[in-house]
Enzyme design. Structure first.
Site, short mmCIF file in Angstrom:
data_model
loop_
_atom_site.label_atom_id
_atom_site.label_comp_id
_atom_site.label_asym_id
_atom_site.label_seq_id
_atom_site.Cartn_x
_atom_site.Cartn_y
_atom_site.Cartn_z
N HIS A 279 0.86 -1.37 -0.10
CA HIS A 279 -0.21 -0.10 -0.04
C HIS A 279 0.92 1.13 -0.12
CE1 HIS A 279 -3.41 2.81 1.19
NE2 HIS A 279 -2.44 3.22 2.24
N GLU A 280 1.99 1.38 0.92
CA GLU A 280 2.80 2.46 0.95
C GLU A 280 3.55 2.68 -0.34
OE1 GLU A 280 2.11 4.83 3.10
OE2 GLU A 280 0.90 3.34 4.43
N HIS B 220 1.69 4.54 -3.04
CA HIS B 220 1.84 5.96 -3.03
C HIS B 220 3.00 6.52 -3.78
CE1 HIS B 220 -1.78 6.64 -0.25
NE2 HIS B 220 -1.21 6.07 0.82
#
Length: 229
Positions: A96-97, A100
């Protein structure tokens, strides 16, 4: 006002439940091994490599659920429970990170807007409470709504930030889940758990946005009521 307080209590309860559910799911899925021996750090580095991103570093950061991507120094910061952990939860959070980081590399518009709002939100977080409180006092004593109006405008920036955050976080999770599946990091037995962990995290942003909207509406009602009086 009574209806607002009912709404406020409801949102506060929802926030507590969502936070509790996130911690519960993360704890549960942190006990389920990924099965391929990869840690959160390994997952993050592979996703960055597969995405053609070679200028982002993966580093550890202290705390629990403190994972984040920093676009200023291009670092994926993974908490202690994710960085060296080989669980489904760690893989989901790490991916998920990195989602970004992919957004940043592709100049994803909502992320650019959120980043542009950061200075205003940092200012608001320091002064908006005093502006709103002072505005209510000035309105009640001097019948002058200007200070409260300015406070509402500043607070509205934080509400906008919360709303813009929703598509940013949801898109990062979608990118993460698609990559986890396509890269074979998760399988039929683990993918739904990775999805569940990220969905639980997404709910926290939804509740935060609703809470911000409700608070903004509360101060607007005070402003309008003060002007009528």
């Amino acid at each position: 006002m009574n209806s607002y307080w009912i709404l406020f209590i409801g949102i506060t309860l929802a926030s507590w439940l969502v936070s509790w559910n996130l911690k519960r799911k993360f704890k549960e899925y942190s006990q389920i091994p990924l099965g391929n021996g990869m840690t959160g750090k390994d997952v993050a580095e592979k996703m960055l490599f597969d995405s053609g991103i070679n200028d982002v570093k993966v580093i550890s950061t202290p705390g629990s659920l403190t994972d984040h991507y920093n676009p200023m120094d291009k670092t994926v910061n993974l908490s202690d429970a994710v960085y060296d952990n080989g669980s489904v939860a760690a893989a989901a959070v790490a991916a998920h990170e990195c989602g970004h980081a992919v957004q940043h590399a592709k100049a994803y518009a909502p992320l650019k807007l959120r980043s542009a709002l950061v200075p205003a939100v940092n200012f608001a977080s320091q002064y908006v409470s005093w502006m709103l409180l002072g505005g209510i006092l000035v309105l009640s004593i001097f019948k002058n709504p200007v200070v409260l109006f300015v406070g509402i405008i500043v607070f509205a920036m934080t509400t906008l930030f919360s709303l813009v955050t929703l598509p940013v976080e949801i898109d990062a999770s979608q990118r993460a889940l698609a990559w986890l599946s396509n890269a074979g990091i998760t399988n039929v037995n683990t993918h739904d758990k990775a999805q569940g962990a990220l969905k639980a995290a997404a709910y926290t942003y939804v509740v935060a946005a609703l809470s911000s909207i409700a608070t903004l509406a509360y101060y607007v009602m005070i402003f309008l009521g003060g002007r009528r009086n």
